[in-house]
Design a protein around this motif. Structure first.
Motif: not given
Length: 257
Positions: A91-92, A96-97, A108-110, A201-206
């Motif tokens: 969902v996060s 973001n996208k 960014k996702v905090k 991977k995408y979550y960590l990148e953002n």
């Protein structure tokens, strides 16, 4: 209200728009408890949500008619219980996208579930899961996004922002909702295929402050640490004093740089 303008398979195809409600999550939970079959992907949107909630019962205030406050009904029976945070990640990533279609960069996702733009909060997520035995029964995904609000409480002006503040023009709420629903459906289908690595991977990148040295506080003590990862269970991994430590929700607090 049925909706046929969303280019999705199911998320948002059944859209119910309310003028006012205490909480879209509460309203959706009430619908589910009435035990009438509810289509997966049903969205409850409120023009005025006057008692919205964040994590740990924190209040979420939103100026009526200017922002997006909505909840989505999902049935992730395919997801193992020990991987329930992966739904939060999906969902996060989707939010973001979706925001990336309006704002070029800076979103960014905090951890664990806030959405930030250049260090200021623009949205948040509250997922409430219903579990039966060892399987998911349903999930209610509540989302709040600051869209066209121009003024915030004095104590929040340095920590909150909106798409209007960023873009200096209004954003059509239904267009943004359609974008978010489309992205959530796409990420949810990735989750369904078990594509956890690419989601993580995408979550960590953002992820806000990922691989950056920052200040944190635990039990009143301030310390420096580098955010190095997230466990599949959703715990925060910080590298501090020469070793990695794992923190659960609310065990540690980010301090503004």
């Amino acid at each position: 209200m049925q909706n046929n303008t969303f280019s999705t398979l199911f998320v948002g195809q059944n859209l119910i728009r309310l003028s006012a409600v205490d909480s879209t999550n509460n309203f959706l939970k009430m619908m589910v408890s009435n035990s009438e079959p509810l289509p997966e992907g049903t969205v409850i949107m409120a023009d005025n949500q006057f008692a919205g909630r964040g994590q740990q019962e924190n209040a979420w205030y939103s100026e009526p008619g200017l922002n997006l406050t909505f909840s989505i009904f999902l049935k992730p029976a395919f997801l193992p219980i020990n991987k329930q945070f992966m739904l939060n990640i999906a969902v996060s990533n989707a939010i973001n996208k979706a925001l990336g279609h309006f704002v070029r960069d800076g979103v960014k996702v905090k951890w664990p579930n806030d959405i930030y733009y250049k260090g200021r909060k623009i949205g948040g997520v509250l997922i409430e899961n219903s579990i039966s035995g060892t399987a998911f029964k349903s999930s209610i995904v509540g989302i709040g996004l600051n869209v066209n609000q121009q003024k915030f409480d004095v104590e929040k002006t340095n920590v909150a922002t909106s798409l209007y503040e960023i873009l200096q023009h209004d954003v059509n709420l239904i267009e943004l909702l359609a974008e978010v629903c489309g992205c959530i459906e796409s990420e949810y289908l990735k989750l369904k295929t078990g594509n956890y690595n690419s989601l993580m991977k995408y979550y960590l990148e953002n992820l806000y402050k990922f691989n950056k040295l920052g200040l944190y506080r635990q039990n009143g003590e301030v310390f420096e640490a580098t955010l190095t990862g997230i466990t599949e269970a959703g715990q925060l991994i910080l590298f501090t004093s020469g070793k990695e430590r794992i923190y659960n929700f609310k065990e540690v607090e980010f301090l503004k740089d």
